[in-house]
Motif scaffolding. Structure first.
Motif, PDB file in Angstrom:
ATOM      1  N   LEU A 228       0.786  -1.274   0.067  1.00  0.00           N
ATOM      2  CA  LEU A 228      -0.012  -0.005  -0.018  1.00  0.00           C
ATOM      3  C   LEU A 228       0.753   1.310   0.061  1.00  0.00           C
TER       4      LEU A 228
ATOM      5  N   SER B 269       0.202   5.880   3.753  1.00  0.00           N
ATOM      6  CA  SER B 269      -1.117   6.135   3.882  1.00  0.00           C
ATOM      7  C   SER B 269      -1.479   7.613   3.713  1.00  0.00           C
TER       8      SER B 269
ATOM      9  N   GLU C 241      -8.793  -0.454  -4.119  1.00  0.00           N
ATOM     10  CA  GLU C 241      -8.561  -1.658  -4.936  1.00  0.00           C
ATOM     11  C   GLU C 241      -8.660  -1.507  -6.327  1.00  0.00           C
TER      12      GLU C 241
ATOM     13  N   PHE D 148      -8.915   1.420   0.660  1.00  0.00           N
ATOM     14  CA  PHE D 148      -7.854   1.099   1.542  1.00  0.00           C
ATOM     15  C   PHE D 148      -7.702   2.095   2.879  1.00  0.00           C
ATOM     16  N   ASN D 149      -8.474   2.982   2.989  1.00  0.00           N
ATOM     17  CA  ASN D 149      -8.137   4.170   4.219  1.00  0.00           C
ATOM     18  C   ASN D 149      -9.525   4.529   4.605  1.00  0.00           C
TER      19      ASN D 149
ATOM     20  N   ASN E  50     -13.287   3.868   6.481  1.00  0.00           N
ATOM     21  CA  ASN E  50     -14.355   2.869   6.976  1.00  0.00           C
ATOM     22  C   ASN E  50     -15.584   3.684   6.821  1.00  0.00           C
TER      23      ASN E  50
ATOM     24  N   HIS F 150     -12.288  -1.061   6.344  1.00  0.00           N
ATOM     25  CA  HIS F 150     -11.681  -0.808   5.067  1.00  0.00           C
ATOM     26  C   HIS F 150     -10.914  -1.944   4.551  1.00  0.00           C
ATOM     27  N   SER F 151     -10.517  -2.000   3.263  1.00  0.00           N
ATOM     28  CA  SER F 151     -10.017  -3.077   2.800  1.00  0.00           C
ATOM     29  C   SER F 151      -8.251  -3.003   3.295  1.00  0.00           C
ATOM     30  N   ASP F 152      -7.646  -4.039   3.257  1.00  0.00           N
ATOM     31  CA  ASP F 152      -6.101  -4.107   3.077  1.00  0.00           C
ATOM     32  C   ASP F 152      -5.581  -5.320   2.192  1.00  0.00           C
ATOM     33  N   LYS F 153      -4.457  -5.236   2.077  1.00  0.00           N
ATOM     34  CA  LYS F 153      -3.713  -5.996   0.996  1.00  0.00           C
ATOM     35  C   LYS F 153      -4.257  -7.591   1.008  1.00  0.00           C
ATOM     36  N   ASP F 154      -4.657  -7.860   2.304  1.00  0.00           N
ATOM     37  CA  ASP F 154      -4.961  -9.399   2.513  1.00  0.00           C
ATOM     38  C   ASP F 154      -6.559  -9.631   2.353  1.00  0.00           C
TER      39      ASP F 154
END
Length: 350
Positions: free
Chosen positions: A219, A222, A230, A263-264, A266, A296-300
């Protein structure tokens, strides 16, 4: 002699399904004359301005000609007023009526006019929630209202009441849709995806852009000011998936999944409104301390919430043909989500 008066400002969210989320609302106006805000409770002005013409132990709260006012946090114990301190949030009226309004109080000095004058209404009302989209009317003089005292047990008449109405436009707030809808069923293996490029410009395959990152890529640093999502074919921050899971004689079961590709960011106190083909509606929202926050999403992983709904049907009118089991419209936090074209809906087998 000091010309002054005390005022109470109340913000009410009349929208049934759109709420004001964190970091919260910002209210602004331009004073008609040389007014200053001497004191304030339940909110603060973001800029004190130039108060060099004043001296003494007590100074004005703000001398700005065009003050910007924000709410204070719920856990603040000092400088509170009745109905204040929701951290800038205003709930959707149909979801949480009690928290759909907020108030603050202040004292105005340097009011122009004769003795006992209440001055003129401020001009250029602005409302950010927290971004653009709202257009506010000028303050209009209305029939004087009443204020509540002693914890709401006593009504106190007020001298004058001004009101401004702020209307919301999705076209002003967003250049493109912010959510899209995908569909699937138990009887057809083909999934109807969100339409390509729904929420932004198309990107080259397998390449990162300034606004999106491929799944699994790092990512980097931030940046809360940018909505990095994504990379997908639809490029939407929010996807709502409607899956017809089972068809019973008297009911049908649907699995509803809301995915957050940010990604950042909610989404607190989210809600989804489903408009059925017969114009009936169903409103869904999260459970406090369980899934009221769409993470939020993350890389996983992709941030998501899901639920299964068992709905009763009318056998005399219900049919899976012609997409009857699919919604006509879906709204996320009051925003109209882009629907697939009807001729792409999952087809019944021959």
């Amino acid at each position: 002699m000091v010309h002054a008066h005390h005022a109470t400002v109340t913000l009410e969210n009349y929208h049934q399904y759109r709420h004001v989320d964190k970091p919260g609302w910002k209210l602004g106006w331009t004073w008609a004359n040389n007014e200053v805000i001497w004191s304030m409770s339940g909110a603060i002005v973001t800029d004190r301005g130039d108060c060099s013409s004043y001296s003494g132990s007590q100074m004005p709260h703000s001398c700005k000609k065009d003050p910007i006012i924000i709410d204070i946090a719920p856990d603040v114990t000092q400088n509170r007023s009745d109905g204040c301190c929701r951290g800038g949030r205003l709930s959707a009226r149909a979801v949480d009526y009690f928290n759909s309004f907020s108030s603050f109080e202040f004292e105005v000095r340097n009011v122009g006019g004769k003795e006992n004058s209440l001055g003129q209404a401020p001009n250029n009302v602005t409302f950010m929630a927290p971004g653009p989209g709202y257009t506010c009317s000028p303050f209009m003089l209305t029939h004087p209202s009443v204020s509540l005292d002693l914890g709401g047990q006593r009504q106190v008449p007020v001298a004058k009441t001004w009101k401004s109405t702020c209307t919301y436009s999705s076209f002003l707030a967003n250049k493109s849709p912010v959510c899209c809808v995908s569909l699937s069923t138990f009887y057809n293996p083909i999934i109807t995806p969100c339409r390509n490029c729904t929420c932004g410009g198309c990107r080259e395959a397998d390449k990162n852009t300034l606004s999106c990152i491929r799944p699994g890529d790092p990512l980097g640093g931030s940046n809360d000011e940018k909505n990095i999502i994504e990379c997908t074919d639809h490029m939407c921050p929010i996807q709502v998936h409607w899956h017809i899971k089972n068809n019973y004689m008297n009911q049908w079961r649907v699995k509803l999944t809301i995915s957050n590709y940010n990604f950042n960011r909610n989404y607190s106190n989210w809600n989804v409104l489903i408009q059925h083909p017969d114009d009936g509606v169903a409103l869904f929202w999260g459970i406090d301390y369980y899934n009221s926050e769409l993470m939020h999403s993350d890389k996983d992983r992709i941030g998501s919430v899901t639920t299964e709904v068992l709905m009763e049907k009318d056998p005399s009118s219900f049919t899976l043909q012609n997409g009857w089991a699919f919604p006509r419209r879906i709204y996320f936090n009051g925003e109209n989500c882009d629907m697939p074209l009807p001729d792409t809906f999952p087809m019944l087998p021959n």
